[in-house]
Write a protein that holds these residues in place. Structure first.
Motif, PDB file in Angstrom:
ATOM      1  N   MET A 157       0.875  -1.126  -0.058  1.00 11.74           N
ATOM      2  CA  MET A 157       0.051  -0.045   0.076  1.00 11.74           C
ATOM      3  C   MET A 157       0.715   1.304   0.002  1.00 11.74           C
ATOM      4  O   MET A 157       1.795   1.146   0.817  1.00 11.74           O
ATOM      5  N   GLY A 158       0.520   2.203  -0.803  1.00  9.29           N
ATOM      6  CA  GLY A 158       1.163   3.522  -0.831  1.00  9.29           C
ATOM      7  C   GLY A 158       0.702   4.432   0.345  1.00  9.29           C
ATOM      8  O   GLY A 158      -0.157   4.153   0.915  1.00  9.29           O
ATOM      9  N   ASP A 159       1.610   5.617   0.450  1.00  5.36           N
ATOM     10  CA  ASP A 159       1.219   6.386   1.365  1.00  5.36           C
ATOM     11  C   ASP A 159      -0.319   7.221   1.332  1.00  5.36           C
ATOM     12  O   ASP A 159      -0.558   7.804   2.208  1.00  5.36           O
ATOM     13  N   GLN A 160      -0.775   7.090  -0.059  1.00  5.34           N
ATOM     14  CA  GLN A 160      -1.923   7.732  -0.112  1.00  5.34           C
ATOM     15  C   GLN A 160      -3.107   6.772  -0.001  1.00  5.34           C
ATOM     16  O   GLN A 160      -4.356   7.518   0.123  1.00  5.34           O
ATOM     17  N   ASP A 161      -2.936   5.636   0.138  1.00  2.47           N
ATOM     18  CA  ASP A 161      -3.909   4.597   0.333  1.00  2.47           C
ATOM     19  C   ASP A 161      -4.430   4.513   1.660  1.00  2.47           C
ATOM     20  O   ASP A 161      -3.821   4.804   2.667  1.00  2.47           O
ATOM     21  N   GLY A 162      -5.866   4.193   1.657  1.00  3.59           N
ATOM     22  CA  GLY A 162      -6.114   3.983   3.022  1.00  3.59           C
ATOM     23  C   GLY A 162      -7.527   2.825   2.923  1.00  3.59           C
ATOM     24  O   GLY A 162      -7.879   2.566   2.026  1.00  3.59           O
ATOM     25  N   ILE A 163      -7.750   2.336   4.093  1.00  5.33           N
ATOM     26  CA  ILE A 163      -8.926   1.396   4.398  1.00  5.33           C
ATOM     27  C   ILE A 163      -9.960   1.860   5.332  1.00  5.33           C
ATOM     28  O   ILE A 163      -9.426   2.644   6.190  1.00  5.33           O
ATOM     29  N   VAL A 164     -11.271   1.503   4.842  1.00  6.72           N
ATOM     30  CA  VAL A 164     -12.179   2.263   5.916  1.00  6.72           C
ATOM     31  C   VAL A 164     -13.038   0.802   6.033  1.00  6.72           C
ATOM     32  O   VAL A 164     -14.156   0.553   5.217  1.00  6.72           O
ATOM     33  N   PRO A 165     -12.625   0.138   7.302  1.00  6.48           N
ATOM     34  CA  PRO A 165     -13.453  -1.108   7.482  1.00  6.48           C
ATOM     35  C   PRO A 165     -14.906  -0.953   7.898  1.00  6.48           C
ATOM     36  O   PRO A 165     -15.022   0.044   8.505  1.00  6.48           O
ATOM     37  N   TYR A 166     -15.593  -1.947   7.951  1.00 14.10           N
ATOM     38  CA  TYR A 166     -17.045  -1.756   8.460  1.00 14.10           C
ATOM     39  C   TYR A 166     -16.907  -2.839   9.666  1.00 14.10           C
ATOM     40  O   TYR A 166     -16.135  -3.756   9.753  1.00 14.10           O
ATOM     41  N   SER A 167     -17.725  -2.877  10.523  1.00 12.86           N
ATOM     42  CA  SER A 167     -18.026  -3.544  11.472  1.00 12.86           C
ATOM     43  C   SER A 167     -16.729  -3.807  12.576  1.00 12.86           C
ATOM     44  O   SER A 167     -16.360  -5.217  13.001  1.00 12.86           O
ATOM     45  N   PRO A 168     -16.243  -2.751  12.949  1.00 18.46           N
ATOM     46  CA  PRO A 168     -15.248  -2.926  13.978  1.00 18.46           C
ATOM     47  C   PRO A 168     -15.531  -3.760  15.075  1.00 18.46           C
ATOM     48  O   PRO A 168     -14.632  -3.979  15.796  1.00 18.46           O
ATOM     49  N   LEU A 169     -16.791  -3.715  15.530  1.00 19.62           N
ATOM     50  CA  LEU A 169     -17.162  -4.353  16.947  1.00 19.62           C
ATOM     51  C   LEU A 169     -17.653  -5.885  16.495  1.00 19.62           C
ATOM     52  O   LEU A 169     -18.367  -6.634  17.221  1.00 19.62           O
ATOM     53  N   ALA A 170     -16.801  -6.399  15.313  1.00 17.42           N
ATOM     54  CA  ALA A 170     -17.424  -7.778  14.796  1.00 17.42           C
ATOM     55  C   ALA A 170     -18.918  -8.228  15.164  1.00 17.42           C
ATOM     56  O   ALA A 170     -19.315  -9.084  15.450  1.00 17.42           O
ATOM     57  N   ARG A 171     -19.623  -7.335  14.182  1.00 14.68           N
ATOM     58  CA  ARG A 171     -21.162  -7.429  14.371  1.00 14.68           C
ATOM     59  C   ARG A 171     -21.723  -7.399  15.879  1.00 14.68           C
ATOM     60  O   ARG A 171     -22.664  -8.196  16.104  1.00 14.68           O
ATOM     61  N   GLY A 172     -21.178  -6.772  16.686  1.00 10.62           N
ATOM     62  CA  GLY A 172     -21.389  -6.992  18.185  1.00 10.62           C
ATOM     63  C   GLY A 172     -20.847  -7.855  19.204  1.00 10.62           C
ATOM     64  O   GLY A 172     -21.063  -7.495  20.074  1.00 10.62           O
ATOM     65  N   VAL A 173     -20.082  -8.538  18.400  1.00 11.54           N
ATOM     66  CA  VAL A 173     -19.485  -9.699  19.379  1.00 11.54           C
ATOM     67  C   VAL A 173     -18.676  -8.928  20.419  1.00 11.54           C
ATOM     68  O   VAL A 173     -18.676  -9.469  21.737  1.00 11.54           O
ATOM     69  N   LEU A 174     -17.729  -8.063  19.837  1.00 12.00           N
ATOM     70  CA  LEU A 174     -16.815  -7.405  20.698  1.00 12.00           C
ATOM     71  C   LEU A 174     -17.412  -6.470  21.583  1.00 12.00           C
ATOM     72  O   LEU A 174     -16.919  -5.619  22.669  1.00 12.00           O
ATOM     73  N   SER A 175     -18.813  -6.118  21.765  1.00 13.99           N
ATOM     74  CA  SER A 175     -19.506  -5.386  22.644  1.00 13.99           C
ATOM     75  C   SER A 175     -19.658  -6.159  24.189  1.00 13.99           C
ATOM     76  O   SER A 175     -19.725  -5.491  25.168  1.00 13.99           O
ATOM     77  N   GLY A 176     -19.656  -7.392  24.125  1.00 15.41           N
ATOM     78  CA  GLY A 176     -19.489  -8.185  25.270  1.00 15.41           C
ATOM     79  C   GLY A 176     -20.854  -8.593  25.547  1.00 15.41           C
ATOM     80  O   GLY A 176     -21.238  -9.168  26.674  1.00 15.41           O
ATOM     81  N   LYS A 177     -21.793  -8.356  24.742  1.00 13.67           N
ATOM     82  CA  LYS A 177     -23.034  -8.755  24.904  1.00 13.67           C
ATOM     83  C   LYS A 177     -23.561 -10.272  24.788  1.00 13.67           C
ATOM     84  O   LYS A 177     -24.553 -10.842  25.282  1.00 13.67           O
ATOM     85  N   TYR A 178     -22.580 -11.051  24.036  1.00 11.99           N
ATOM     86  CA  TYR A 178     -22.804 -12.340  23.973  1.00 11.99           C
ATOM     87  C   TYR A 178     -22.256 -13.270  24.846  1.00 11.99           C
ATOM     88  O   TYR A 178     -21.142 -12.926  25.348  1.00 11.99           O
ATOM     89  N   SER A 179     -22.860 -14.184  25.107  1.00 11.61           N
ATOM     90  CA  SER A 179     -22.378 -15.440  26.112  1.00 11.61           C
ATOM     91  C   SER A 179     -22.100 -16.683  25.540  1.00 11.61           C
ATOM     92  O   SER A 179     -22.990 -17.227  24.623  1.00 11.61           O
ATOM     93  N   ILE A 180     -21.097 -17.382  25.851  1.00  7.55           N
ATOM     94  CA  ILE A 180     -20.961 -18.621  25.327  1.00  7.55           C
ATOM     95  C   ILE A 180     -21.935 -19.719  25.820  1.00  7.55           C
ATOM     96  O   ILE A 180     -22.421 -20.566  24.939  1.00  7.55           O
ATOM     97  N   ASP A 181     -22.394 -19.508  27.055  1.00 11.52           N
ATOM     98  CA  ASP A 181     -23.373 -20.402  27.629  1.00 11.52           C
ATOM     99  C   ASP A 181     -24.893 -20.021  27.623  1.00 11.52           C
ATOM    100  O   ASP A 181     -25.738 -20.663  28.406  1.00 11.52           O
ATOM    101  N   ALA A 182     -25.130 -19.046  26.816  1.00 12.40           N
ATOM    102  CA  ALA A 182     -26.625 -18.794  26.887  1.00 12.40           C
ATOM    103  C   ALA A 182     -26.812 -18.460  25.293  1.00 12.40           C
ATOM    104  O   ALA A 182     -26.164 -17.969  24.648  1.00 12.40           O
TER     105      ALA A 182
END
Length: 141
Positions: A1-26
């Motif tokens: 990637m050059g100095d002028q390139d950039g990336i704008v990702p979507y779903s930085p919270l992995a569709r809510g998984v990284l919010s902590g609202k999900y449980s393995i056991d529920a």
């Protein structure tokens, strides 16, 4: 990637998984993407490994005086490949949690912690990478 390139990702919270609202056991909350049976989360982020890692990240973030949401967003923005990220909160309260990411600075200790949880440049499940989004690595700011 050059100095002028950039990336704008979507779903930085992995569709809510990284919010902590999900449980393995529920079952997932009924109003959540996973609870509604969203096909995309079922195909990618909805894995026990990812949920377990999300809980470890939440505990680490709390020990650093921040939330898992602010930590995850700050993590994404700390990658030199990333120019910005697409935020997708549904409520003003969620947006306020996103704003907190701008004041948290990822430390070398944070980098080391995450690198122990997830192989740098890969997803949370060893050997699993979404074929639509090939791995290109990570360069910190």
């Amino acid at each position: 990637m050059g100095d002028q390139d950039g990336i704008v990702p979507y779903s930085p919270l992995a569709r809510g998984v990284l919010s902590g609202k999900y449980s393995i056991d529920a079952p997932p909350p009924a109003e959540s993407r996973a609870g509604r049976g969203d096909k995309r989360i079922q195909q990618t982020e909805w894995r026990k490994e990812s949920i377990g890692i999300a809980h470890k990240i939440a505990a680490h973030a709390a020990s650093r005086g921040t939330t898992s949401i602010a930590f995850a967003l700050s993590w994404v923005l700390n990658n030199r490949f990333i120019t910005a990220t697409i935020a997708g909160p549904r409520t003003e309260q969620q947006w306020d949690g996103y704003i907190d990411a701008l004041s948290y600075k990822i430390t070398p200790e944070d980098e080391q912690f995450i690198n122990q949880l997830v192989i740098p440049g890969h997803s949370s499940t060893p050997g699993y990478t979404d074929p639509n989004y090939p791995v290109e690595g990570r360069l910190t700011r």
